[in-house]
Design a protein around this motif. Structure first.
Motif, PDB file in Angstrom:
ATOM      1  N   CYS A   9      50.002  28.227   9.457  1.00  0.00           N
ATOM      2  CA  CYS A   9      48.075  27.987  10.474  1.00  0.00           C
ATOM      3  C   CYS A   9      48.756  27.232  11.027  1.00  0.00           C
ATOM      4  O   CYS A   9      47.669  26.994  12.490  1.00  0.00           O
ATOM      5  N   ASP A  10      49.428  26.491  11.267  1.00  0.00           N
ATOM      6  CA  ASP A  10      49.593  25.731  12.807  1.00  0.00           C
ATOM      7  C   ASP A  10      50.192  26.089  13.729  1.00  0.00           C
ATOM      8  O   ASP A  10      49.681  25.872  14.634  1.00  0.00           O
ATOM      9  N   THR A  11      50.959  27.237  13.561  1.00  0.00           N
ATOM     10  CA  THR A  11      52.134  27.982  14.617  1.00  0.00           C
ATOM     11  C   THR A  11      50.678  28.845  15.097  1.00  0.00           C
ATOM     12  O   THR A  11      50.499  28.769  16.545  1.00  0.00           O
ATOM     13  N   VAL A  12      49.521  29.031  14.214  1.00  0.00           N
ATOM     14  CA  VAL A  12      48.985  30.444  14.576  1.00  0.00           C
ATOM     15  C   VAL A  12      47.843  29.114  15.692  1.00  0.00           C
ATOM     16  O   VAL A  12      47.706  29.534  16.702  1.00  0.00           O
ATOM     17  N   LYS A  13      47.660  28.143  14.763  1.00  0.00           N
ATOM     18  CA  LYS A  13      46.324  27.022  15.553  1.00  0.00           C
ATOM     19  C   LYS A  13      47.231  26.841  17.119  1.00  0.00           C
ATOM     20  O   LYS A  13      45.952  26.783  18.305  1.00  0.00           O
ATOM     21  N   GLN A  14      48.099  26.656  16.888  1.00  0.00           N
ATOM     22  CA  GLN A  14      49.007  26.183  18.288  1.00  0.00           C
ATOM     23  C   GLN A  14      49.209  27.014  19.562  1.00  0.00           C
ATOM     24  O   GLN A  14      48.573  26.858  20.420  1.00  0.00           O
ATOM     25  N   PHE A  15      49.136  28.279  19.139  1.00  0.00           N
ATOM     26  CA  PHE A  15      49.521  29.618  19.662  1.00  0.00           C
ATOM     27  C   PHE A  15      47.566  29.826  20.847  1.00  0.00           C
ATOM     28  O   PHE A  15      47.581  30.117  21.659  1.00  0.00           O
ATOM     29  N   MET A  16      46.509  29.901  19.569  1.00  0.00           N
ATOM     30  CA  MET A  16      45.680  29.488  20.059  1.00  0.00           C
ATOM     31  C   MET A  16      45.355  28.388  20.680  1.00  0.00           C
ATOM     32  O   MET A  16      44.405  28.967  21.943  1.00  0.00           O
ATOM     33  N   ASP A  17      45.238  27.932  20.977  1.00  0.00           N
ATOM     34  CA  ASP A  17      44.991  26.469  21.293  1.00  0.00           C
ATOM     35  C   ASP A  17      45.411  26.569  22.548  1.00  0.00           C
ATOM     36  O   ASP A  17      45.034  26.152  24.346  1.00  0.00           O
ATOM     37  N   GLN A  18      46.798  27.096  23.422  1.00  0.00           N
ATOM     38  CA  GLN A  18      47.248  27.765  24.401  1.00  0.00           C
ATOM     39  C   GLN A  18      47.264  28.984  25.158  1.00  0.00           C
ATOM     40  O   GLN A  18      46.817  29.482  26.583  1.00  0.00           O
ATOM     41  N   ASN A  19      46.866  29.968  24.172  1.00  0.00           N
ATOM     42  CA  ASN A  19      46.505  31.596  24.642  1.00  0.00           C
ATOM     43  C   ASN A  19      45.685  32.041  24.126  1.00  0.00           C
ATOM     44  O   ASN A  19      45.011  33.465  24.450  1.00  0.00           O
ATOM     45  N   GLY A  20      44.225  31.133  23.725  1.00  0.00           N
ATOM     46  CA  GLY A  20      43.430  31.618  22.807  1.00  0.00           C
ATOM     47  C   GLY A  20      42.730  32.677  23.089  1.00  0.00           C
ATOM     48  O   GLY A  20      42.423  33.746  22.350  1.00  0.00           O
ATOM     49  N   LYS A  21      42.640  32.577  24.452  1.00  0.00           N
ATOM     50  CA  LYS A  21      41.013  33.310  25.041  1.00  0.00           C
ATOM     51  C   LYS A  21      41.836  35.367  25.449  1.00  0.00           C
ATOM     52  O   LYS A  21      41.961  36.131  25.354  1.00  0.00           O
ATOM     53  N   LYS A  22      43.438  35.022  25.054  1.00  0.00           N
ATOM     54  CA  LYS A  22      44.057  36.315  24.868  1.00  0.00           C
ATOM     55  C   LYS A  22      43.940  37.824  23.814  1.00  0.00           C
ATOM     56  O   LYS A  22      44.095  38.688  23.569  1.00  0.00           O
ATOM     57  N   LEU A  23      43.223  36.537  22.626  1.00  0.00           N
ATOM     58  CA  LEU A  23      43.393  37.695  21.262  1.00  0.00           C
ATOM     59  C   LEU A  23      41.716  37.866  21.300  1.00  0.00           C
ATOM     60  O   LEU A  23      41.200  36.251  21.035  1.00  0.00           O
ATOM     61  N   ASP A  24      41.202  38.473  20.621  1.00  0.00           N
ATOM     62  CA  ASP A  24      40.280  38.685  19.793  1.00  0.00           C
ATOM     63  C   ASP A  24      39.773  37.672  18.431  1.00  0.00           C
ATOM     64  O   ASP A  24      39.551  37.274  18.160  1.00  0.00           O
ATOM     65  N   LYS A  25      41.449  38.736  17.497  1.00  0.00           N
ATOM     66  CA  LYS A  25      41.020  37.630  15.931  1.00  0.00           C
ATOM     67  C   LYS A  25      42.270  38.274  15.410  1.00  0.00           C
ATOM     68  O   LYS A  25      42.931  38.916  15.564  1.00  0.00           O
ATOM     69  N   VAL A  26      43.158  36.955  14.828  1.00  0.00           N
ATOM     70  CA  VAL A  26      43.753  37.172  13.867  1.00  0.00           C
ATOM     71  C   VAL A  26      43.720  36.818  12.638  1.00  0.00           C
ATOM     72  O   VAL A  26      42.318  35.896  12.149  1.00  0.00           O
ATOM     73  N   ILE A  27      44.242  37.457  11.562  1.00  0.00           N
ATOM     74  CA  ILE A  27      43.708  37.726  10.234  1.00  0.00           C
ATOM     75  C   ILE A  27      45.006  37.393   9.930  1.00  0.00           C
ATOM     76  O   ILE A  27      46.527  37.844   9.790  1.00  0.00           O
ATOM     77  N   PHE A  28      44.267  36.522   8.665  1.00  0.00           N
ATOM     78  CA  PHE A  28      45.568  36.390   7.491  1.00  0.00           C
ATOM     79  C   PHE A  28      45.016  37.123   6.777  1.00  0.00           C
ATOM     80  O   PHE A  28      43.756  36.811   6.080  1.00  0.00           O
ATOM     81  N   VAL A  29      45.801  38.173   6.400  1.00  0.00           N
ATOM     82  CA  VAL A  29      45.649  38.802   4.715  1.00  0.00           C
ATOM     83  C   VAL A  29      46.398  38.679   3.615  1.00  0.00           C
ATOM     84  O   VAL A  29      48.142  37.778   3.421  1.00  0.00           O
ATOM     85  N   THR A  30      45.931  37.940   2.862  1.00  0.00           N
ATOM     86  CA  THR A  30      46.353  37.868   1.172  1.00  0.00           C
ATOM     87  C   THR A  30      46.536  38.817   0.428  1.00  0.00           C
ATOM     88  O   THR A  30      45.801  39.232   0.698  1.00  0.00           O
ATOM     89  N   PHE A  31      47.241  38.660  -0.611  1.00  0.00           N
ATOM     90  CA  PHE A  31      47.503  39.657  -1.280  1.00  0.00           C
ATOM     91  C   PHE A  31      46.985  38.669  -2.712  1.00  0.00           C
ATOM     92  O   PHE A  31      46.477  39.329  -3.687  1.00  0.00           O
ATOM     93  N   GLU A  32      48.486  38.828  -3.334  1.00  0.00           N
ATOM     94  CA  GLU A  32      48.012  37.550  -5.200  1.00  0.00           C
ATOM     95  C   GLU A  32      47.808  36.144  -4.730  1.00  0.00           C
ATOM     96  O   GLU A  32      47.502  35.665  -3.815  1.00  0.00           O
TER      97      GLU A  32
END
Ligand code: APR
Length: 255
Positions: free
Chosen positions: A163-186
């Motif tokens: 979450c922290d790494t994705v948030k930092q990336f989205m803060d700097q480059n967020g407009k370049k991605l439409d959706k970052v999805i976390f897929v849980t399984f267990e």
């Protein structure tokens, strides 16, 4: 199972509206972070992120599921990549999978004697996968829980790093991605993301919105009341009625 389109994967904004996640404050990314529990091989997103090993030649867990669903073409292409370092990522086509590309990243085998090294490598997995997605013009990317299976990374710790790494990336480059999805399984990962996501990607504070609305309503009500009141007199009423002054003196004398 029919492929699931990126648009059908609930965003945090929707999950908050449905009260599926706890409250906190506001963050600009809520409609561009997705969460879903299920088989990542069914997602018709631009890229799915595989938890691979250094050989990139397949294995068990999600790696095995992705190679099985993609077919032989995937391992044939992976062979040309000559492996991948831990904390890095490489990209291939998706073959029989419903997604467009597969990003293979190699997570750390969790080292509880040197957790900071494991954390740095895991951050590298998420960051290099996101960078690859942007370099290839991919707009929706779904992550499996890198290193949280065979490689033994504690779910909650791994989730916080993700979450922290994705948030930092989205803060700097967020407009370049439409959706970052976390897929849980267990279930252990479902619990981790349900409790951690609101800390990194909290909802709009309804109270601030309510307060604004309440203030607007009060102002409108005050205005409506004011409009019903008679105009404020600009001259002394006595001037208009000469007997008024005598009546007033008499009244004051009697009281
Ligand atoms: N869809 C989504 N997530 C899945 C799926 C699936 N079909 N199958 C497993 N997972 C989840 C697991 O529950 C775990 O949370 O993927 C996460 C990663 O677990 P692993 O696949 O065991 O990967 P990892 O812990 O990174 O270990 C990598 O395991 O499979 C081998 O070849 C792989 O050697 C590598 C090692």
């Amino acid at each position: 199972m029919a492929p699931i389109a990126a648009a059908d994967i609930p965003s945090l904004g929707l999950l908050y509206k449905l009260k599926k996640l706890d409250k906190a404050q506001t963050t600009p990314h809520n409609d561009r972070i997705g969460l879903i529990r299920g088989d990542i091989t069914t997602l018709a997103v631009d890229a799915i992120v595989n938890a691979a090993n250094n050989s990139l030649l397949g294995g068990g867990g999600v790696d095995g599921a992705i190679h099985r669903a993609a077919g032989r073409g995937l391992v044939t292409e992976c062979r040309t990549l000559k492996g991948c370092d831990t904390g890095s990522a490489k990209i291939t086509d998706a073959y029989n999978l419903p997604c467009k590309k597969v990003i293979h990243t190699v997570g750390p085998v969790y080292d509880d004697l040197r957790p900071e090294r494991s954390e740095a490598a895991l951050r590298g997995c998420y960051r290099s996968s996101l960078e690859l997605a942007v370099q290839h013009g991919l707009k929706t990317i779904a992550f499996s829980g890198i290193s949280t299976g065979v490689y033994g990374y504690p779910s909650l710790d791994a989730c916080q790093v993700a979450c922290d790494t994705v948030k930092q990336f989205m803060d700097q480059n967020g407009k370049k991605l439409d959706k970052v999805i976390f897929v849980t399984f267990e279930a252990k990962d479902v619990r981790s993301y349900d409790s951690t996501l609101p800390l990194y990607f909290p909802p709009d504070t309804e109270t601030s919105v309510d307060q604004e609305k309440a203030a607007e309503d009060q102002a409108a009500e005050a205005e409506a009341t004011a409009s019903k009141l008679p105009d404020v007199p600009t001259t002394d009423p006595a001037d208009a009625d000469p007997d008024h002054a005598q009546k007033k003196q008499k009244h004051d004398g009697e009281s």
